[in-house]
Design an enzyme around this catalytic site. Structure first.
Site, PDB file in Angstrom:
ATOM      1  N   THR A   1       0.843  -1.188   0.000  1.00 55.39           N
ATOM      2  CA  THR A   1       0.000   0.000   0.000  1.00 55.39           C
ATOM      3  C   THR A   1       0.880   1.241   0.000  1.00 55.39           C
ATOM      4  O   THR A   1       2.092   1.172   0.227  1.00 55.39           O
ATOM      5  CB  THR A   1      -0.910   0.024   1.234  1.00 55.39           C
ATOM      6  OG1 THR A   1      -0.097   0.108   2.420  1.00 55.39           O
ATOM      7  CG2 THR A   1      -1.756  -1.241   1.311  1.00 55.39           C
TER       8      THR A   1
ATOM      9  N   GLU B   1      -5.822  -3.764  -1.374  1.00 57.35           N
ATOM     10  CA  GLU B   1      -6.269  -4.922  -0.604  1.00 57.35           C
ATOM     11  C   GLU B   1      -7.349  -5.729  -1.325  1.00 57.35           C
ATOM     12  O   GLU B   1      -7.750  -6.797  -0.847  1.00 57.35           O
ATOM     13  CB  GLU B   1      -6.814  -4.467   0.762  1.00 57.35           C
ATOM     14  CG  GLU B   1      -5.758  -3.907   1.695  1.00 57.35           C
ATOM     15  CD  GLU B   1      -5.520  -2.419   1.531  1.00 57.35           C
ATOM     16  OE1 GLU B   1      -4.905  -1.807   2.418  1.00 57.35           O
ATOM     17  OE2 GLU B   1      -5.947  -1.842   0.480  1.00 57.35           O
TER      18      GLU B   1
ATOM     19  N   LYS C   1     -15.247  17.800   8.735  1.00 58.12           N
ATOM     20  CA  LYS C   1     -16.342  17.918   9.687  1.00 58.12           C
ATOM     21  C   LYS C   1     -16.373  19.346  10.207  1.00 58.12           C
ATOM     22  O   LYS C   1     -15.526  19.754  11.002  1.00 58.12           O
ATOM     23  CB  LYS C   1     -16.182  16.920  10.840  1.00 58.12           C
ATOM     24  CG  LYS C   1     -17.502  16.654  11.558  1.00 58.12           C
ATOM     25  CD  LYS C   1     -17.475  15.345  12.311  1.00 58.12           C
ATOM     26  CE  LYS C   1     -18.866  14.996  12.829  1.00 58.12           C
ATOM     27  NZ  LYS C   1     -18.882  13.706  13.553  1.00 58.12           N
TER      28      LYS C   1
ATOM     29  N   TRP D   1     -20.778  16.841   8.204  1.00 62.64           N
ATOM     30  CA  TRP D   1     -19.793  16.391   7.222  1.00 62.64           C
ATOM     31  C   TRP D   1     -19.928  17.175   5.925  1.00 62.64           C
ATOM     32  O   TRP D   1     -21.033  17.411   5.427  1.00 62.64           O
ATOM     33  CB  TRP D   1     -19.982  14.902   6.943  1.00 62.64           C
ATOM     34  CG  TRP D   1     -19.350  14.018   7.977  1.00 62.64           C
ATOM     35  CD1 TRP D   1     -18.626  14.410   9.058  1.00 62.64           C
ATOM     36  CD2 TRP D   1     -19.403  12.584   8.029  1.00 62.64           C
ATOM     37  NE1 TRP D   1     -18.215  13.316   9.785  1.00 62.64           N
ATOM     38  CE2 TRP D   1     -18.675  12.187   9.173  1.00 62.64           C
ATOM     39  CE3 TRP D   1     -19.974  11.612   7.233  1.00 62.64           C
ATOM     40  CZ2 TRP D   1     -18.505  10.848   9.523  1.00 62.64           C
ATOM     41  CZ3 TRP D   1     -19.811  10.286   7.583  1.00 62.64           C
ATOM     42  CH2 TRP D   1     -19.085   9.907   8.715  1.00 62.64           C
TER      43      TRP D   1
END
Length: 552
Positions: free
Chosen positions: A181, A328, A437, A442
């Site tokens: 990753t 993944e 936020k 949000w």
């Protein structure tokens, strides 16, 4: 009671036997560093891959050993894709855009035994080499002297035994490939793909509502072969007999468009940054490139703006399909497409749907969770997306830190904040680490970025949340104008105010020549947050209250 079916392992050799038997003369085309074009066939690629597999055995590589590649997209890299896992070793692709210290960490953590390096990347390898210990370094060159201590790839193949390609089945549960990753949330983590996962992922890629690759296609994977198996396309193309076109190190829009037009490419795949540049080139020189063979471009790695999808189709007749996935996930998880009930919708609604992450592909299950538990599929409630399926990781390779990405019941926590519509369509609203936020509400940076890039004078944009004394965070926009454009902050704020609630509109923005990118073309928002972190330190509180604050 068990079924009475044959137990044939799902493996890369099984897929390549089909390539050998049914499509030996289909083409593999590569552009070299000197811009010359090479043309060969799957027959020759498999023969050479067989020599590589046997040569690696002579060098001492055994089952399970990691063999790394540090290379661009080309025929020899494809030979390594086939040879290494088929021989029982593990293909480990290295991101050539990483810092040498990061590459050294990854090579050491994976315990790579052999590294195959493009000669044009030798200066990078010279910075990595003192930091690692590997048994052999093999150089894939196009003329010139082989560096001291390295093995020439062509000489290695020429001296290999004349033996058949290792088409013997492998235990489908054994490791075939690995990729690390990006390390945006700590050290890079190793993902270890099995033969079974890659084979099932390949079969999924043939579905009509997914990429839908077929024998008729000529596939150009712009997505690097060092990034998540090039989204699986080298294996998928070989399995169905689609020809492959590899661009080498030449990824500028003109070079890619020359290949697409000259080789009659039918499908290409890459990150939005690539396609934004290609769209700009097409707009600046309409009619220069004949893309009549191009039936689709698959875009992934980040959300493409709706304006880009519309621009390709309306101005150039090119269909853009968005896909979402992760390292993944081998990596494809969702693909955007129109369902039967969408055909009667107005054009603008169709484009709006196509800009979403889309529907989970066959084999992938989804759900999303907020602090209160699993969220409803209502298209508005936001939560972190969780996934499971036969090509999704269940753990990382030798993790060196506490892992929280896997739930107790075996699902993978993606870190993406989403909404899920009643019909299962996923909309990515943000990465968990990027969501803004503000005043208890949000704000979607993805939605704001898409709207900004819908402006006629904006080439690219990124929106990040910056610390604010009253609202906790406020959105801040970093914008790249198109060449010659003069659009200013006031005009862009007015553009956004027409599309979003007032409190969503960034309090401020800045204009830059380019955005910082990761090695896979994603915007480095962490760099932007750090660079501009004090922008709102003394900001006036002139914004409208978010609903949650106003009600309080």
């Amino acid at each position: 009671m068990l079924g009475l079916m044959q137990e044939v392992p799902l493996s890369i050799p099984m897929m390549l036997r089909r390539t050998r038997d049914l499509f030996p003369e289909k083409l593999v085309i590569s552009r070299r560093p000197d811009r010359s074009i090479t043309r060969t066939s799957y027959r020759e690629v498999l023969e050479r891959a067989g020599r590589l597999a046997h040569a690696l055995r002579v060098l001492g590589v055994r089952d399970g050993d990691r063999v790394a590649t540090l290379a661009w997209n080309h025929q020899r890299h494809l030979e390594a894709y086939f040879a290494i896992p088929s021989s029982g070793a593990v293909l480990h692709t290295l991101n050539l855009r990483l810092h040498p210290s990061d590459l050294a960490y990854i090579i050491s953590h994976a315990d790579d035994r052999v590294v195959l390096v493009d000669q044009v990347l030798w200066p990078l390898w010279e910075k990595v080499a003192p930091l690692v210990r590997v048994a052999h370094v093999i150089v894939m060159g196009d003329g010139g002297e082989t560096p001291a201590g390295a093995i020439d790839y062509e000489a290695l193949l020429a001296g290999a035994p004349d033996a058949p390609f290792p088409f013997d089945d492998r235990d489908e549960r054994t490791a075939a490939a690995m990729c690390y990753t990006s390390g945006t949330t700590g050290r890079p983590k190793g993902v270890l793909y099995s033969h079974r996962a890659i084979t099932l992922h390949t079969m999924m890629s043939l579905a009509a509502d997914g990429p839908g690759i077929s024998e008729r296609d000529v596939l150009l994977p712009v997505v690097p072969m060092f990034h998540v198996n090039a989204w699986g396309f080298p294996f998928t193309a070989a399995f169905v007999g689609a020809s492959q076109v590899h661009p080498g190190p030449h990824l500028d829009p003109a070079s890619l468009l020359d290949l697409m037009a000259g080789e009659r490419v039918t499908m290409a795949a890459g990150v939005p940054t690539i396609w934004l540049g290609i769209l700009q080139a097409l707009d600046q020189a309409p009619g220069k490139w004949n893309l009549s063979a191009l039936r689709m471009t698959l875009v992934g790695g980040a959300a493409p703006p709706e304006a880009m999808i519309r621009g390709f189709k309306q101005r150039h007749g090119v269909v853009v399909q968005q896909g979402w996935g992760m390292t993944e996930m081998t990596p494809i998880g969702t693909v955007s497409h129109l369902r039967g009930e969408h055909e009667a919708l107005p054009e603008h609604e169709k484009y709006h749907l196509l800009a979403k992450a889309g529907y989970p592909v066959i084999g992938v299950e989804i759900r999303a969770r907020s602090e209160g538990g699993l969220i409803p599929w209502d298209g508005t409630t936001m939560g972190e997306l969780e996934v499971r399926g036969p090509w999704i990781a269940r753990e990382y390779y030798r993790p060196e830190e506490e892992i929280t990405q896997f739930t107790e019941d075996g699902w993978f926590r993606t870190g993406d904040i989403v909404t899920i519509a009643p019909d299962g369509c996923v909309t990515i609203t943000d990465r968990a680490k990027d969501v803004i936020k503000s005043g208890g509400e949000w704000v979607s940076s993805v939605a704001l970025e898409g709207a900004l890039m819908g402006h006629a004078e904006v080439f690219e944009a990124a929106v990040v949340g910056l610390p604010h004394s009253r609202w906790s965070e406020r959105p801040f926009a970093v914008v790249v104008r198109k060449p010659g454009a003069q659009v200013d902050e006031q005009a862009l704020k007015a553009w956004l105010a027409e599309r979003f609630a007032t409190w969503w509109v960034p309090d401020a923005m800045t204009f830059v020549d380019a955005l910082p990118k990761t090695g896979t073309g994603k915007v480095q928002k962490s760099v932007l947050r750090e660079q501009y972190r004090d922008r709102y330190a003394h900001a006036a509180d002139a914004i409208q209250l978010p609903p949650a604050e106003a009600e309080a």
